[in-house]
Design a protein around this motif. Sequence first.
Motif, PDB file in Angstrom:
ATOM      1  N   TRP A   1     -12.221   8.887 -14.607  1.00  0.00           N
ATOM      2  CA  TRP A   1     -11.807   8.134 -13.428  1.00  0.00           C
ATOM      3  C   TRP A   1     -11.728   6.653 -13.811  1.00  0.00           C
ATOM      4  CZ3 TRP A   1     -14.699   9.835  -8.326  1.00  0.00           C
ATOM      5  CH2 TRP A   1     -14.503  11.206  -8.114  1.00  0.00           C
TER       6      TRP A   1
ATOM      7  N   GLU B   1       0.115   8.952  -7.746  1.00  0.00           N
ATOM      8  CA  GLU B   1      -1.129   9.709  -7.774  1.00  0.00           C
ATOM      9  C   GLU B   1      -0.891  10.923  -8.675  1.00  0.00           C
ATOM     10  OE1 GLU B   1      -3.713  10.627  -4.110  1.00  0.00           O
ATOM     11  OE2 GLU B   1      -2.765  12.561  -4.556  1.00  0.00           O
TER      12      GLU B   1
ATOM     13  N   ASN C   1      -6.224   2.626 -12.303  1.00  0.00           N
ATOM     14  CA  ASN C   1      -6.234   3.092 -10.916  1.00  0.00           C
ATOM     15  C   ASN C   1      -4.836   3.412 -10.399  1.00  0.00           C
ATOM     16  OD1 ASN C   1      -6.706   3.475  -8.120  1.00  0.00           O
ATOM     17  ND2 ASN C   1      -6.559   1.278  -7.768  1.00  0.00           N
TER      18      ASN C   1
ATOM     19  N   TYR D   1      -9.811  11.847  -5.070  1.00  0.00           N
ATOM     20  CA  TYR D   1     -10.239  11.928  -6.461  1.00  0.00           C
ATOM     21  C   TYR D   1     -10.896  13.275  -6.767  1.00  0.00           C
ATOM     22  CZ  TYR D   1      -9.203   7.339  -8.432  1.00  0.00           C
ATOM     23  OH  TYR D   1      -8.556   6.255  -8.956  1.00  0.00           O
TER      24      TYR D   1
ATOM     25  N   THR E   1      -2.296  13.117 -12.640  1.00  0.00           N
ATOM     26  CA  THR E   1      -3.263  13.319 -13.712  1.00  0.00           C
ATOM     27  C   THR E   1      -2.521  13.372 -15.040  1.00  0.00           C
ATOM     28  OG1 THR E   1      -3.171  15.725 -13.490  1.00  0.00           O
ATOM     29  CG2 THR E   1      -4.863  14.553 -12.221  1.00  0.00           C
TER      30      THR E   1
ATOM     31  N   ALA F   1     -12.920   3.386  -9.060  1.00  0.00           N
ATOM     32  CA  ALA F   1     -12.568   4.697  -8.497  1.00  0.00           C
ATOM     33  C   ALA F   1     -13.579   5.151  -7.460  1.00  0.00           C
ATOM     34  CB  ALA F   1     -12.459   5.731  -9.610  1.00  0.00           C
TER      35      ALA F   1
ATOM     36  N   THR G   1      -9.479  15.882  -9.461  1.00  0.00           N
ATOM     37  CA  THR G   1     -10.380  16.291 -10.537  1.00  0.00           C
ATOM     38  C   THR G   1     -10.422  17.801 -10.676  1.00  0.00           C
ATOM     39  OG1 THR G   1     -11.758  14.319 -10.293  1.00  0.00           O
ATOM     40  CG2 THR G   1     -12.780  16.242 -11.326  1.00  0.00           C
TER      41      THR G   1
ATOM     42  N   GLY H   1      -5.812   7.716  -9.228  1.00  0.00           N
ATOM     43  CA  GLY H   1      -5.853   7.908  -7.781  1.00  0.00           C
ATOM     44  C   GLY H   1      -4.849   7.112  -6.993  1.00  0.00           C
TER      45      GLY H   1
ATOM     46  N   VAL I   1      -7.590  10.862 -14.340  1.00  0.00           N
ATOM     47  CA  VAL I   1      -7.266  10.993 -12.918  1.00  0.00           C
ATOM     48  C   VAL I   1      -6.852   9.617 -12.395  1.00  0.00           C
ATOM     49  CG1 VAL I   1      -8.124  11.608 -10.645  1.00  0.00           C
ATOM     50  CG2 VAL I   1      -8.899  12.888 -12.651  1.00  0.00           C
TER      51      VAL I   1
END
Length: 497
Positions: A256, A440, A418, A232, A442, A260, A236, A212, A210
């Motif tokens: 993460w 942002e 991050n 987050y 995944t 995070a 997730t 963010g 993930v």
Amino acid sequence: MAGCIAALSLPPLCFIPALPLALGVLYQAVGLAPTKRQAALWAFLFGMGFYTAGLYWLTNAILTRVEEFWWAVPFAAPGVALLIAPLFIVPALLCRLVPEGWPRLLLFAGSWTLADMARVFYFSGFPWNPLGSVLELPGYVGDVLIQPASLIGVDGLTFMVVLASLALWQGRRAALGVCVCTILWCGWGAWRVEHHAHHSGGGKPAIAIVQGNVPEDDVLERDGASEQFESYLQLTARAVADARAHLPGHLPVVIWPESAFPGLLDEDEWARQTIATAAAGAPVLLGSDRRAGKGRWYNSLIALAADGHIEAIYDKSRLVPFGEYEPWILPFHLLPAVVVPGPGLTRWDLPQIGRVGPMVCYEIIFSGSVVASGQRPEWLLTISNDAWYGNSAGPRQHLATGRMRAVEEGLPVVFANNRGVSAIYDAEGRDVGHTKWGKEQTLIRVLPDAEAWTVFTYIGRWGPFTLAILSVLMAVWGGYGRKQKHVHINESLVKTR
């Protein structure tokens, strides 16, 4: 200028032709310098150019607190270069002790490698941008070129790269020899890549990174902490749902990155339960600060079980000089927190996750020092926050170290960042998937299998160290032999006359 040109060969550009050009200039300047002092000066200036250009992105870290440290902006990269550049003087002076030719080339390459390896002893260590990393071109070509790191590590690649770069200037025969060796090198690398075809065995977890994309100012000041946490959580939940939908049979593991969680997770039961709810039964590995007492903090990686309880904690043990701790030469601190080191590397053996070697940020750059002694894991995980350095070469150079560690250790590497770049590499350093910087998003992939122990796994940095020492000894022996032959010829001429 030659040092700056050499930096073009580093990731992410990897413009390899710049290296033999720049090293050729340095080698000639050192050999033709009228005095040792002049040779040392040339080498020092080369080092200043190389590290200032290669580490230009350090300035971005100062800009995050420019209102306090505006005066340090011009000195960030040159200041670090000033500390490391003197190491270039070692090969410059030593190579002058033997005659021109192969003895001098071997002595230069060997002593360069030894001096470069010594950077692990600078403060907490700063082995950033070894020349062996210039081979990390993107895609298949880079995969092939870096495979010998499984034998001799990145420091061994540094030795070979320096020697080959200088040999190209030693006439047609030498250049032809470099070309033949390069073909053999690539042939073996291609065989290894193809022989170890990428695969992920049954029962492997589905890694869900993930990213963010939180700006560093927000991380430092905790601005919008609630929105950051909520973002987050949403990412997730979406990642876990996607993993279960597209990768059935593989239990998701959520990652993460560093920084995070905007708080102290080990002291926040509500937050842990909230994360567990969002993860819907998947374990979560994430970064968080922890109190160490009296205004001191740990930079930690925490493993949360499916029910939200803490299964394991790893505290970062190698700290960033001038960032996370203050070397004695610096009378101020660039970060508001005082970070203390943890006890050292370890291995987690956790349900659903398997045997993993946890690391935080900076620790992944240390060749031969990413696996706890006698505790070989099935995969390596490093979490980081490279938002400090902006959309620059810095995050890409950091990512390249993870790719090299994968080849050296024969282990897949998961790199969660991050703001990016996040990636997953298989045990041969192939890119299984990556994110973009400043997005942002995944990244979901099945964890690749580990390979058998590599040669480097057994011998570590002793391999390249021995290679460099043998090179120096051969150079000294060859140089002594040439001197003796020269003396005998002169004596014969005198007798003849």
